[in-house]
Design an enzyme around this catalytic site. Structure first.
Site, mmCIF file in Angstrom:
data_model
loop_
_atom_site.group_PDB
_atom_site.id
_atom_site.type_symbol
_atom_site.label_atom_id
_atom_site.label_comp_id
_atom_site.label_asym_id
_atom_site.label_seq_id
_atom_site.Cartn_x
_atom_site.Cartn_y
_atom_site.Cartn_z
ATOM 1 N N MET A 102 26.803 -26.742 -67.544
ATOM 2 C CA MET A 102 26.538 -27.933 -67.960
ATOM 3 C C MET A 102 25.626 -27.806 -69.958
ATOM 4 S SD MET A 102 25.495 -30.944 -69.595
ATOM 5 C CE MET A 102 24.648 -31.714 -69.788
ATOM 6 N N PRO A 103 26.765 -27.187 -70.650
ATOM 7 C CA PRO A 103 25.752 -26.543 -71.547
ATOM 8 C C PRO A 103 26.353 -28.267 -72.462
ATOM 9 C CG PRO A 103 28.054 -25.391 -71.760
ATOM 10 C CD PRO A 103 27.842 -26.352 -70.505
ATOM 11 N N LEU A 104 24.766 -28.686 -73.765
ATOM 12 C CA LEU A 104 24.713 -29.750 -73.957
ATOM 13 C C LEU A 104 24.328 -29.016 -75.368
ATOM 14 C CD1 LEU A 104 23.602 -32.483 -74.447
ATOM 15 C CD2 LEU A 104 21.215 -31.800 -74.780
ATOM 16 N N VAL A 156 33.713 -22.573 -69.132
ATOM 17 C CA VAL A 156 33.585 -24.314 -68.861
ATOM 18 C C VAL A 156 34.338 -25.404 -68.947
ATOM 19 C CG1 VAL A 156 31.927 -26.355 -70.008
ATOM 20 C CG2 VAL A 156 31.553 -24.010 -70.552
ATOM 21 N N THR A 197 22.470 -25.486 -74.721
ATOM 22 C CA THR A 197 21.189 -25.519 -73.824
ATOM 23 C C THR A 197 22.449 -25.029 -73.255
ATOM 24 O OG1 THR A 197 19.664 -26.304 -75.093
ATOM 25 C CG2 THR A 197 19.214 -26.332 -73.066
#
Length: 126
Positions: free
Chosen positions: A1-3, A34, A72
């Protein structure tokens, strides 16, 4: 779960922020595995006096069109995947919305899986 956090100077064409998010997301899907719909992005637009950078650091020729991309993500990817991500983001953003490669600055922040809550105050990964 990239931000994804994207910072740039204010005053860009209205279509540009969405094109940048799209290019970064497509690169993450292709190189970082992702999942579809795993998209969380924040755009920050700054006045020139709030967006400060060295135009020539590391031998680049940055302009006022600089875009800083901070992602992130979980600390689960190797150097090969990271290099592929950086290259794919640059390729995508050069193509659309037409950014100069020298104006694409990328930073990854890696964190452990237990540091995420997707909602409800629950640590979904642990």
């Amino acid at each position: 779960m990239p931000l994804i956090r994207i910072s740039m100077r204010r005053g860009r064409p209205a279509s540009e922020p969405a094109a940048i998010v799209d290019g970064v997301y497509r690169a993450m899907r292709e190189t970082f595995e992702v999942p579809e719909d795993d998209l969380f992005a924040v755009i920050h637009q700054h006045d020139p006096d709030e967006f400060i950078f060295n135009a020539r650091y590391f031998g680049f020729e940055r302009t006022a069109g600089l875009v800083i991309i901070q992602i992130t993500c979980n600390n689960s990817r190797g150097v090969t995947q990271k290099k592929a991500l950086f290259a794919k983001i640059a390729e995508n953003l050069r193509r659309e919305p037409g950014l100069k490669p020298d104006d694409i600055f990328i930073n990854l922040i890696e964190t452990a899986r237990e540091n995420w809550s997707f909602g409800g105050g629950i640590a979904q990964y642990v």
